[in-house]
Design a protein around this motif. Structure first.
Motif, PDB file in Angstrom:
ATOM      1  N   TYR A 159      -4.655  11.756   5.868  1.00 22.68           N
ATOM      2  CA  TYR A 159      -3.855  10.857   5.504  1.00 22.68           C
ATOM      3  C   TYR A 159      -4.676   9.632   5.016  1.00 22.68           C
ATOM      4  N   TYR A 160      -4.223   9.237   3.595  1.00 27.61           N
ATOM      5  CA  TYR A 160      -5.160   8.417   2.978  1.00 27.61           C
ATOM      6  C   TYR A 160      -4.209   7.144   2.635  1.00 27.61           C
ATOM      7  N   TRP A 161      -4.715   5.706   3.066  1.00 28.21           N
ATOM      8  CA  TRP A 161      -3.948   4.579   2.853  1.00 28.21           C
ATOM      9  C   TRP A 161      -4.576   3.838   2.012  1.00 28.21           C
ATOM     10  N   TYR A 162      -4.243   3.532   0.929  1.00 27.79           N
ATOM     11  CA  TYR A 162      -4.516   2.778  -0.366  1.00 27.79           C
ATOM     12  C   TYR A 162      -3.889   1.219  -0.124  1.00 27.79           C
ATOM     13  N   VAL A 163      -4.535   0.264   0.060  1.00 34.54           N
ATOM     14  CA  VAL A 163      -4.051  -0.904   0.139  1.00 34.54           C
ATOM     15  C   VAL A 163      -4.769  -1.968  -0.600  1.00 34.54           C
ATOM     16  N   PRO A 164      -4.009  -2.897  -1.305  1.00 35.91           N
ATOM     17  CA  PRO A 164      -4.713  -4.078  -1.957  1.00 35.91           C
ATOM     18  C   PRO A 164      -4.825  -5.278  -1.016  1.00 35.91           C
ATOM     19  N   VAL A 165      -6.200  -5.868  -0.822  1.00 32.47           N
ATOM     20  CA  VAL A 165      -6.501  -6.883  -0.064  1.00 32.47           C
ATOM     21  C   VAL A 165      -7.396  -7.966  -0.814  1.00 32.47           C
ATOM     22  N   ASN A 166      -7.495  -9.108  -0.429  1.00 34.82           N
ATOM     23  CA  ASN A 166      -8.161 -10.249  -0.973  1.00 34.82           C
ATOM     24  C   ASN A 166      -9.608  -9.992  -0.531  1.00 34.82           C
ATOM     25  N   GLY A 167     -10.602  -9.394  -1.345  1.00 35.53           N
ATOM     26  CA  GLY A 167     -12.014  -9.411  -0.960  1.00 35.53           C
ATOM     27  C   GLY A 167     -12.791 -10.639  -0.962  1.00 35.53           C
ATOM     28  N   LYS A 168     -13.860 -10.426  -0.085  1.00 36.35           N
ATOM     29  CA  LYS A 168     -14.692 -11.776  -0.008  1.00 36.35           C
ATOM     30  C   LYS A 168     -15.491 -12.024  -1.229  1.00 36.35           C
ATOM     31  N   GLY A 169     -15.510 -11.111  -2.190  1.00 38.95           N
ATOM     32  CA  GLY A 169     -16.221 -11.499  -3.593  1.00 38.95           C
ATOM     33  C   GLY A 169     -15.545 -12.087  -4.480  1.00 38.95           C
ATOM     34  N   PRO A 170     -15.994 -12.229  -5.679  1.00 33.71           N
ATOM     35  CA  PRO A 170     -15.336 -13.089  -6.708  1.00 33.71           C
ATOM     36  C   PRO A 170     -14.000 -12.184  -7.139  1.00 33.71           C
TER      37      PRO A 170
ATOM     38  N   GLY B 167       0.432  -1.179  -0.133  1.00 33.10           N
ATOM     39  CA  GLY B 167      -0.071  -0.138   0.092  1.00 33.10           C
ATOM     40  C   GLY B 167       0.842   1.185  -0.044  1.00 33.10           C
ATOM     41  N   GLU B 168       0.177   2.389   0.068  1.00 31.45           N
ATOM     42  CA  GLU B 168       0.784   3.784   0.203  1.00 31.45           C
ATOM     43  C   GLU B 168      -0.073   4.779   0.559  1.00 31.45           C
ATOM     44  N   VAL B 169       0.578   5.611   1.289  1.00 30.13           N
ATOM     45  CA  VAL B 169      -0.339   6.594   2.273  1.00 30.13           C
ATOM     46  C   VAL B 169      -0.013   8.009   1.208  1.00 30.13           C
ATOM     47  N   GLU B 170      -1.117   8.674   1.063  1.00 28.04           N
ATOM     48  CA  GLU B 170      -1.119  10.180   0.290  1.00 28.04           C
ATOM     49  C   GLU B 170      -1.662  11.181   1.375  1.00 28.04           C
ATOM     50  N   PRO B 171      -1.122  12.235   1.748  1.00 25.48           N
ATOM     51  CA  PRO B 171      -1.793  13.116   2.443  1.00 25.48           C
ATOM     52  C   PRO B 171      -2.521  14.104   1.412  1.00 25.48           C
ATOM     53  N   HIS B 172      -3.891  14.546   2.247  1.00 23.30           N
ATOM     54  CA  HIS B 172      -4.775  15.446   1.238  1.00 23.30           C
ATOM     55  C   HIS B 172      -5.848  16.278   2.409  1.00 23.30           C
ATOM     56  N   ASN B 173      -5.862  17.443   2.196  1.00 20.23           N
ATOM     57  CA  ASN B 173      -6.651  18.202   2.709  1.00 20.23           C
ATOM     58  C   ASN B 173      -6.637  17.924   4.377  1.00 20.23           C
ATOM     59  N   GLY B 174      -5.382  17.694   4.785  1.00 18.58           N
ATOM     60  CA  GLY B 174      -5.057  17.544   6.380  1.00 18.58           C
ATOM     61  C   GLY B 174      -5.459  16.237   6.814  1.00 18.58           C
TER      62      GLY B 174
ATOM     63  N   PHE C  42      -0.399   9.877  -6.473  1.00 19.93           N
ATOM     64  CA  PHE C  42       0.469  11.032  -6.459  1.00 19.93           C
ATOM     65  C   PHE C  42      -0.544  12.444  -6.886  1.00 19.93           C
ATOM     66  N   THR C  43       0.056  13.292  -6.143  1.00 20.24           N
ATOM     67  CA  THR C  43      -0.743  14.605  -6.083  1.00 20.24           C
ATOM     68  C   THR C  43       0.101  15.658  -6.872  1.00 20.24           C
ATOM     69  N   ASP C  44      -0.565  16.179  -8.092  1.00 23.94           N
ATOM     70  CA  ASP C  44       0.079  17.220  -8.880  1.00 23.94           C
ATOM     71  C   ASP C  44       0.159  18.453  -8.317  1.00 23.94           C
ATOM     72  N   ASP C  45       1.037  19.230  -8.961  1.00 21.32           N
ATOM     73  CA  ASP C  45       1.077  20.681  -8.216  1.00 21.32           C
ATOM     74  C   ASP C  45      -0.179  21.526  -8.299  1.00 21.32           C
ATOM     75  N   ASP C  46      -1.194  21.054  -9.295  1.00 17.82           N
ATOM     76  CA  ASP C  46      -2.436  21.763  -9.383  1.00 17.82           C
ATOM     77  C   ASP C  46      -3.368  21.254  -8.450  1.00 17.82           C
ATOM     78  N   GLY C  47      -2.920  20.199  -7.713  1.00 15.26           N
ATOM     79  CA  GLY C  47      -3.900  19.509  -6.945  1.00 15.26           C
ATOM     80  C   GLY C  47      -4.752  18.170  -7.121  1.00 15.26           C
ATOM     81  N   GLN C  48      -4.675  18.102  -8.537  1.00 12.18           N
ATOM     82  CA  GLN C  48      -5.368  16.759  -8.905  1.00 12.18           C
ATOM     83  C   GLN C  48      -4.431  15.477  -8.511  1.00 12.18           C
TER      84      GLN C  48
END
Length: 471
Positions: free
Chosen positions: A115-126, A106-113, A169-175
């Motif tokens: 911290y968002y942690w994006y992680v891959p997991v094995n879900g319960k669905g297909p 996973g990876e953590v990205e700060p945004h608007n104060g 990744f957050t670009d200089d324009d905030g996108q």
């Protein structure tokens, strides 16, 4: 997270995980791996203020295990990139009510104060893997599920063949942009400002030649960089069971990308996963290896090494360092080309300048240099393309009690430009066992330095590491 299909598709290992427990929360001095209290893998780096954080998966496979056992993520931190603290598990599978298993990269990205942690997991669905997102108010959390379900899954139109390894990744324009994917399937999309919804269609970026998995995106001097794992044999690895780190550049965040080359050679684990970050004015690559005691392909550990850019923005290959406390001075041997009068066909000249710190003179856990059956005086030599300043050489002797023993004597010479000459005002050249033997001398500027080794009668000689240090 690097995953080879013939391994991933094995049934889940039914075993009790044996956990290496020295401490769950502790510090480690400058060395690679940076933490050995547990096994850590798939690092992501983030700098906040004067602190560098590493968000890492936690390998819990038993010794000899043949599958990944990963149930939580740890956060490591440092204020100098040398001394690291394991702050413990800050996110786990249990934080996602919809997730079944596999706490992968996973990876953590700060945004608007936050911290968002994006992680891959094995879900319960297909499907194989889903990507979820957790949120916290500080880099150390606490983190909670921000969405209540996957951000990306097999049902996402144009999703990757394996939805793993998000880099945000957050670009200089905030996108904000998210890249992810495995099995040669890189994918990219924009994120909405709420950080938990895709903003538009998923695209397949072009130009990421030999992409296998583990993308990492950053920007420097207006250029976008993508670092990723590849497993091709075209200058990357000798066996596709392993991986290297390639990189590509682009002039816009969604590409097209131009592949530039290999910047991290094959590591000691079959998988390779890297992050790049600038901290205190220095660029670093964070990656994992199997170099910790008891380590292996499913028991990996995080390493940190410096990374350098050329004047044209291209990246120099990262030099992997290993083992104990960093020696005093600057070890120029790591950038030298080694040569020798003779090396045994079954031994390795490359062992002497790969940054390894042995545990003792009989340490066979790593490659070694030996010159059996030669006797008398042999030599090893370092060459540089331009002159370097040196004032110390440190040798760690190899002794196997089977024909290779400590030498009778040794000496150090440097190249004057036309001849070999003894280094000036040299201290004695030591031949002690189980330690680095240092020879200090008045600083010389040279393109070559040589260690002459005279064997004891009836024996050959060997080395585990030779360091050439600048003032």
């Amino acid at each position: 997270m690097a995953r080879h299909p013939w391994r991933w598709r094995l049934p889940a290992a039914m075993m009790m995980a044996t956990v290496l427990v020295l401490s769950l929360v502790g510090s480690a001095q400058a060395a690679n791996p940076v933490i050995t209290s547990i096994y850590t893998a798939d690092p992501a780096a983030l700098v906040v203020g004067n602190t560098m954080y590493i968000y890492a998966g936690h390998d819990e496979a038993a010794p000899g295990g043949t599958n990944f056992v990963m149930r939580d993520w740890h956060v490591l931190s440092s204020t100098d990139a040398n001394t690291w603290t394991d702050n413990g598990a800050k996110l786990s599978i249990g934080n996602f009510s919809w997730a079944g298993a596999d706490a992968w990269a996973g990876e953590v990205e700060p945004h608007n104060g936050k911290y968002y942690w994006y992680v891959p997991v094995n879900g319960k669905g297909p499907g194989w893997m889903d990507i979820g997102v957790a949120v916290g108010d500080t880099p150390l959390g606490p983190f909670t599920d921000a969405k209540g379900g996957p951000l990306i899954s097999d049902s996402t139109p144009n999703s990757s063949p394996l939805n793993i390894d998000p880099t945000v990744f957050t670009d200089d324009d905030g996108q904000v942009y998210i890249y992810w994917g495995g099995y040669w399937g890189p994918r990219a999309a924009k994120l909405k400002s709420n950080m938990i919804e895709l903003d538009g269609a998923v695209v397949t970026p072009s130009g990421l030649t030999n992409f296998w998995e583990a993308p990492w995106m950053f920007k420097r001097n207006g250029t976008y960089y993508m670092v990723y794992a590849a497993n091709d044999t075209n200058g990357c690895v000798t066996s596709s069971s392993y991986a290297c780190q390639r990189y590509a550049t682009a002039t816009s965040p969604l590409g097209p990308w131009t592949q530039r080359g290999v910047i991290l050679d094959q590591v000691s684990s079959t998988t390779s996963h890297a992050a790049v970050v600038q901290f205190n004015g220095q660029w670093y690559m964070v990656y994992h290896t199997a170099d910790a005691p008891g380590g292996g392909n499913f028991r990996r550990s995080v390493a940190v090494d410096k990374m350098y850019f050329n004047a044209d923005g291209t990246i120099q290959k990262v030099i992997q360092t290993k083992g104990g406390t960093t020696p005093p001075g600057n070890n120029k041997a790591l950038t030298a080309t080694a040569s020798t009068s003779y090396v045994s066909p079954w031994e390795s000249l490359a062992a002497i300048n790969d940054g390894y710190t042995p545990t003792g003179s009989a340490d066979r856990a790593h490659a070694v240099y030996g010159n059996w059956p030669q006797q008398g005086t042999q030599w090893v030599q370092y060459d540089w393309s331009s002159a370097v300043s040196l004032n110390q050489l440190r040798a760690y002797w190899f002794k196997d009690n089977q024909g290779i023993d400590l030498p009778a004597s040794c000496s150090v010479q440097y190249w004057t430009g036309s001849a070999w000459q003894n280094v000036p005002n040299a201290s004695p050249c030591g031949v002690a066992v189980n330690t680095f033997n240092s020879v200090t001398f008045t600083t010389v500027n040279t393109t070559r330095i040589r260690l002459n080794i005279t064997s004891r009668s009836g024996y050959s000689t060997g080395l585990l590491e030779v360091q050439a240090l600048s003032p």
